[in-house]
Write an enzyme that holds these catalytic residues in place. Sequence first.
Site, PDB file in Angstrom:
ATOM      1  N   GLU A  58      29.048 -36.057   9.522  1.00 30.18           N
ATOM      2  CA  GLU A  58      29.989 -35.258  10.347  1.00 30.18           C
ATOM      3  C   GLU A  58      29.545 -34.649  11.584  1.00 30.18           C
ATOM      4  O   GLU A  58      28.345 -33.978  11.511  1.00 30.18           O
ATOM      5  CB  GLU A  58      30.766 -34.183   9.606  1.00 30.18           C
ATOM      6  CG  GLU A  58      31.819 -33.008  10.305  1.00 30.18           C
ATOM      7  CD  GLU A  58      32.154 -32.056   9.400  1.00 30.18           C
ATOM      8  OE1 GLU A  58      33.104 -31.189   9.833  1.00 30.18           O
ATOM      9  OE2 GLU A  58      31.648 -31.822   8.420  1.00 30.18           O
ATOM     10  N   LYS A  89      40.563 -34.118  11.069  1.00 33.19           N
ATOM     11  CA  LYS A  89      40.545 -33.316   9.956  1.00 33.19           C
ATOM     12  C   LYS A  89      41.591 -32.342   9.555  1.00 33.19           C
ATOM     13  O   LYS A  89      41.984 -31.580  10.404  1.00 33.19           O
ATOM     14  CB  LYS A  89      39.058 -32.327  10.039  1.00 33.19           C
ATOM     15  CG  LYS A  89      38.436 -31.500   8.702  1.00 33.19           C
ATOM     16  CD  LYS A  89      37.467 -30.813   8.923  1.00 33.19           C
ATOM     17  CE  LYS A  89      36.678 -30.417   8.005  1.00 33.19           C
ATOM     18  NZ  LYS A  89      35.319 -29.806   8.374  1.00 33.19           N
ATOM     19  N   CYS A 119      34.276 -33.597   5.251  1.00 34.26           N
ATOM     20  CA  CYS A 119      33.894 -32.334   4.678  1.00 34.26           C
ATOM     21  C   CYS A 119      34.678 -31.751   3.495  1.00 34.26           C
ATOM     22  O   CYS A 119      34.881 -32.235   2.604  1.00 34.26           O
ATOM     23  CB  CYS A 119      33.226 -31.598   5.765  1.00 34.26           C
ATOM     24  SG  CYS A 119      31.822 -30.515   5.008  1.00 34.26           S
TER      25      CYS A 119
END
Length: 294
Positions: A45, A121, A153
């Site tokens: 990321e 995200k 994540c």
Amino acid sequence: MTQPLPLLAVQSEPIAIGEPSSVFAGQVSDAVAAHPESRLVVYPELHLFGDGYPDQQRTEALQDAAQPLDGPLVRELAQLAGDLGVWLVPGSICERGPEGQLFNTSLVLSPQGELAASYRKIFPWRPFEPYDPGDAFVTVDLEGYGRAGLSICYDAWFPEVTRQLAWLGADVILNVVKTTTEDREHELVLARANAIVNQVFIVSVNCAGPTGRGQSIIVDPEGAVLEAIEDDGPAVMAATLDLPRVDHVRTHGTAGLNRMWSQFRAHETPIELPMYSGRIDPATWTPASTARQD
């Protein structure tokens, strides 16, 4: 016909904002040269958006560095993938949205030098991250190999994300990570759990120290660890993912027993899910209904 997917997951320290694109191009070129069999290369990321040591994800630096998807950074990354002839996930980038939003966006660049998919995200790590949330789940077909689902994540902490991607037909979830905190050990549990309950491969690649906690991991559809990096040092995981095994596990069951995707019979009463204003309808409860026919 699908075939096994040779994958390279690179645990590396982030590249600082402002570094020339040749730095990353050199990293990827060296990695592919060392593992020429690799067809998919994945980085952590925000790999191209390091904002200092210790990395604090400073809002100002990230805002200033954000680019739209049609900007020069994505064009350069697409050209790099095309030049190397690989599928490339360069981690995620700071994307400037059409209305000025700041998105944390994972990219997939094709061997033909094109942007094949982008995912914003959905679950920024609040209250610590400045990003606007995305609103769409994204999968991408890796031609000849299978289907990948994209997550970033903290998305892995929400079971709805991996479940939705699996339902959309993902054979492997590419979870790019920038975990700098003590909870990496919990994420390793989640990687195995998400693989088990959805019967998919999970690739969780974290950034290296001193910024990140490392401990990247690849898990198979039954939760077995295929590859793992035990510490936070720079390292790579090279693995060949037998993506058709996903169908085998779902047909024959985890440990030859548990077939969660075959739990329901079409005539049974739907299960209401009021927390989602939705339901599980046994008549449509199968990933194959959406994954293999579009």
